[in-house]
Design an enzyme around this catalytic site. Structure first.
Site, PDB file in Angstrom:
ATOM      1  N   TRP A  20       2.617  -1.806  -9.391  1.00 28.54           N
ATOM      2  CA  TRP A  20       1.238  -1.289  -9.520  1.00 28.54           C
ATOM      3  C   TRP A  20       0.301  -1.887  -8.483  1.00 28.54           C
ATOM      4  O   TRP A  20      -0.830  -1.478  -8.356  1.00 28.54           O
ATOM      5  CB  TRP A  20       0.696  -1.583 -10.923  1.00 28.54           C
ATOM      6  CG  TRP A  20       1.396  -0.848 -12.027  1.00 28.54           C
ATOM      7  CD1 TRP A  20       2.499  -0.043 -11.926  1.00 28.54           C
ATOM      8  CD2 TRP A  20       1.050  -0.864 -13.422  1.00 28.54           C
ATOM      9  NE1 TRP A  20       2.846   0.442 -13.165  1.00 28.54           N
ATOM     10  CE2 TRP A  20       1.973  -0.048 -14.108  1.00 28.54           C
ATOM     11  CE3 TRP A  20       0.040  -1.495 -14.165  1.00 28.54           C
ATOM     12  CZ2 TRP A  20       1.916   0.161 -15.483  1.00 28.54           C
ATOM     13  CZ3 TRP A  20      -0.014  -1.304 -15.533  1.00 28.54           C
ATOM     14  CH2 TRP A  20       0.913  -0.474 -16.188  1.00 28.54           C
ATOM     15  N   LYS A  21       0.757  -2.920  -7.794  1.00 25.33           N
ATOM     16  CA  LYS A  21      -0.068  -3.617  -6.797  1.00 25.33           C
ATOM     17  C   LYS A  21      -1.391  -4.035  -7.453  1.00 25.33           C
ATOM     18  O   LYS A  21      -1.386  -4.395  -8.630  1.00 25.33           O
ATOM     19  CB  LYS A  21      -0.239  -2.757  -5.542  1.00 25.33           C
ATOM     20  CG  LYS A  21       1.128  -2.324  -4.982  1.00 25.33           C
ATOM     21  CD  LYS A  21       1.080  -1.754  -3.597  1.00 25.33           C
ATOM     22  CE  LYS A  21       2.493  -1.381  -3.156  1.00 25.33           C
ATOM     23  NZ  LYS A  21       2.560  -0.909  -1.777  1.00 25.33           N
ATOM     24  N   HIS A 103       7.196  -9.380  -1.061  1.00 21.23           N
ATOM     25  CA  HIS A 103       6.740  -8.036  -0.682  1.00 21.23           C
ATOM     26  C   HIS A 103       6.076  -8.115   0.691  1.00 21.23           C
ATOM     27  O   HIS A 103       5.437  -9.123   1.018  1.00 21.23           O
ATOM     28  CB  HIS A 103       5.758  -7.513  -1.739  1.00 21.23           C
ATOM     29  CG  HIS A 103       5.454  -6.061  -1.562  1.00 21.23           C
ATOM     30  ND1 HIS A 103       4.576  -5.602  -0.607  1.00 21.23           N
ATOM     31  CD2 HIS A 103       5.959  -4.966  -2.175  1.00 21.23           C
ATOM     32  CE1 HIS A 103       4.539  -4.274  -0.660  1.00 21.23           C
ATOM     33  NE2 HIS A 103       5.372  -3.869  -1.604  1.00 21.23           N
ATOM     34  N   GLU A 175      12.316  -2.156   1.918  1.00 15.36           N
ATOM     35  CA  GLU A 175      11.047  -1.445   2.071  1.00 15.36           C
ATOM     36  C   GLU A 175      10.601  -1.521   3.529  1.00 15.36           C
ATOM     37  O   GLU A 175       9.946  -2.500   3.935  1.00 15.36           O
ATOM     38  CB  GLU A 175       9.979  -2.086   1.187  1.00 15.36           C
ATOM     39  CG  GLU A 175      10.263  -2.001  -0.288  1.00 15.36           C
ATOM     40  CD  GLU A 175       8.966  -1.987  -1.110  1.00 15.36           C
ATOM     41  OE1 GLU A 175       8.839  -1.104  -1.959  1.00 15.36           O
ATOM     42  OE2 GLU A 175       8.090  -2.834  -0.874  1.00 15.36           O
ATOM     43  N   GLY A 181       3.134   3.326   1.656  1.00 12.74           N
ATOM     44  CA  GLY A 181       1.791   3.876   1.516  1.00 12.74           C
ATOM     45  C   GLY A 181       1.398   4.837   2.619  1.00 12.74           C
ATOM     46  O   GLY A 181       0.220   5.161   2.782  1.00 12.74           O
ATOM     47  N   GLY A 242       5.495   2.403  -5.321  1.00 12.99           N
ATOM     48  CA  GLY A 242       4.111   1.921  -5.321  1.00 12.99           C
ATOM     49  C   GLY A 242       3.175   2.970  -5.901  1.00 12.99           C
ATOM     50  O   GLY A 242       3.073   3.132  -7.118  1.00 12.99           O
ATOM     51  N   GLY A 243       2.508   3.726  -5.041  1.00  7.54           N
ATOM     52  CA  GLY A 243       1.472   4.669  -5.463  1.00  7.54           C
ATOM     53  C   GLY A 243       1.881   5.591  -6.604  1.00  7.54           C
ATOM     54  O   GLY A 243       1.121   5.789  -7.564  1.00  7.54           O
TER      55      GLY A 243
HETATM   56  P1  13P Z   1       4.359   3.211  -1.875  1.00  7.82           P
HETATM   57  O1  13P Z   1       5.342   3.821  -2.840  1.00  7.82           O
HETATM   58  O2  13P Z   1       2.931   3.394  -2.292  1.00  7.82           O
HETATM   59  O3  13P Z   1       4.648   3.602  -0.463  1.00  7.82           O
HETATM   60  O4  13P Z   1       4.594   1.616  -1.961  1.00  7.82           O
HETATM   61  C1  13P Z   1       5.872   1.125  -1.839  1.00  7.82           C
HETATM   62  C2  13P Z   1       5.837  -0.307  -2.177  1.00  7.82           C
HETATM   63  O5  13P Z   1       5.311  -1.113  -1.448  1.00  7.82           O
HETATM   64  C3  13P Z   1       6.441  -0.717  -3.452  1.00  7.82           C
HETATM   65  O6  13P Z   1       6.550  -2.096  -3.533  1.00  7.82           O
END
Ligand code: 13P
Length: 262
Positions: A20-21, A103, A175, A181, A242-243
């Site tokens: 979820w950041k 990360h 990643e 993102g 992420g998003g």
């Molecule tokens: P996104 O899916 O938003 O590109 O992010 C990936 C991420 O950094 C998951 O840790």
């Protein structure tokens, strides 16, 4: 059970984690978790993991109650002490099964090195948490054909010295930074090539048999529209999202992994 084959013929269970950041405080996080919980529980073929901000973990834990596993997004390696603003492994025990470490946002914005990530990974094992360790190259590295060298350095620097007998508790997330993102995901083939490289490097450290049980995810602009391509590749054991993990699309991603890997 679905998934690729690991050590001793055991199958690696697919794992989809939602990072979820820095989104969703305790109230929003609890409400969102509540809204997707039943759907996630209904897909037991895939291990779903929610990784809210540290301050939201307790509220989400109150609704998931162990039915869906939780992960932290970071932690320090010491158990306690004068480390203002940090969260310790002992604080996560009982709340989290997993902890995301290294990360690229931690490495890039907060200066985390392979050495620090390695100390954290060792601490995770010491305190009974399963690390999801992230590696990934920058676009400059890829364009300069330096992906292999970059990933090798990160794997050797971040993932050495872990307890080999417990390596099946390790998850590695590939990643590529340029895919995070940006809406520009890697191709499944490019991702699978790097995942194979990660496994080969780990095999040099721990032996191929042990490493066959380690799960490796892909992360970077994963959505329900592109997950099938990644899930269809037997080298890729799931996704770090992420998003899209902030919306019900997360459930659709988990469902798709279950269908494709099933
Ligand atoms: P996104 O899916 O938003 O590109 O992010 C990936 C991420 O950094 C998951 O840790």
């Amino acid at each position: 059970m679905s998934g690729a084959t690991g050590a001793n013929g055991a199958r690696r269970k697919p794992i989809v984690a939602g990072n979820w950041k820095m989104n969703y405080g305790p109230t929003e996080g609890r409400e969102f978790a509540e809204s997707i919980l039943g759907d996630l529980i209904a897909i037991p073929q895939v291990e779903s993991v929610l990784c809210p901000p540290a301050i939201t973990l307790t509220a989400v834990h109150a609704v998931t109650d162990g039915a869906v596993k939780l992960g932290a997004q970071n932690m320090y390696f010491e158990a306690r002490g004068a480390y203002t603003g940090e969260i310790s492994p002992t604080m996560l025990q009982g709340l989290c099964t997993y902890v995301i470490l290294g990360h690229s946002e931690r490495r890039g914005y907060f200066g985390e090195t392979d050495e620090l990530v390695n100390r954290k990974a060792k601490a995770a094992f010491e305190y009974g948490l399963r690390p999801i360790v992230c590696v990934g190259e920058r676009l400059e590295d890829r364009d300069a054909n330096l992906t292999e060298r970059f990933i090798t350095t990160q794997v050797k620097g971040s993932l050495g010295g872990l307890p080999a007998e417990r390596l099946s508790e390790l998850v590695v997330a590939y990643e590529p930074i340029w895919a995070i993102g940006t809406g520009r995901a890697a191709t499944a083939q490019d991702a699978a090539d790097v995942v194979s490289l990660i496994r080969a490097q780990l095999a040099e450290l721990y032996g191929a048999e042990v490493v066959a049980g380690v799960r490796v995810q892909y992360g970077g602009s994963v959505t329900s529209a592109n997950i099938a391509e990644f899930a269809a590749n037997p080298a890729i054991d799931g996704a770090l999202v992420g998003g899209a993990s902030l919306t019900p699309d997360f459930v659709a991603i988990v469902q798709c992994v279950a269908e494709v890997k099933g």
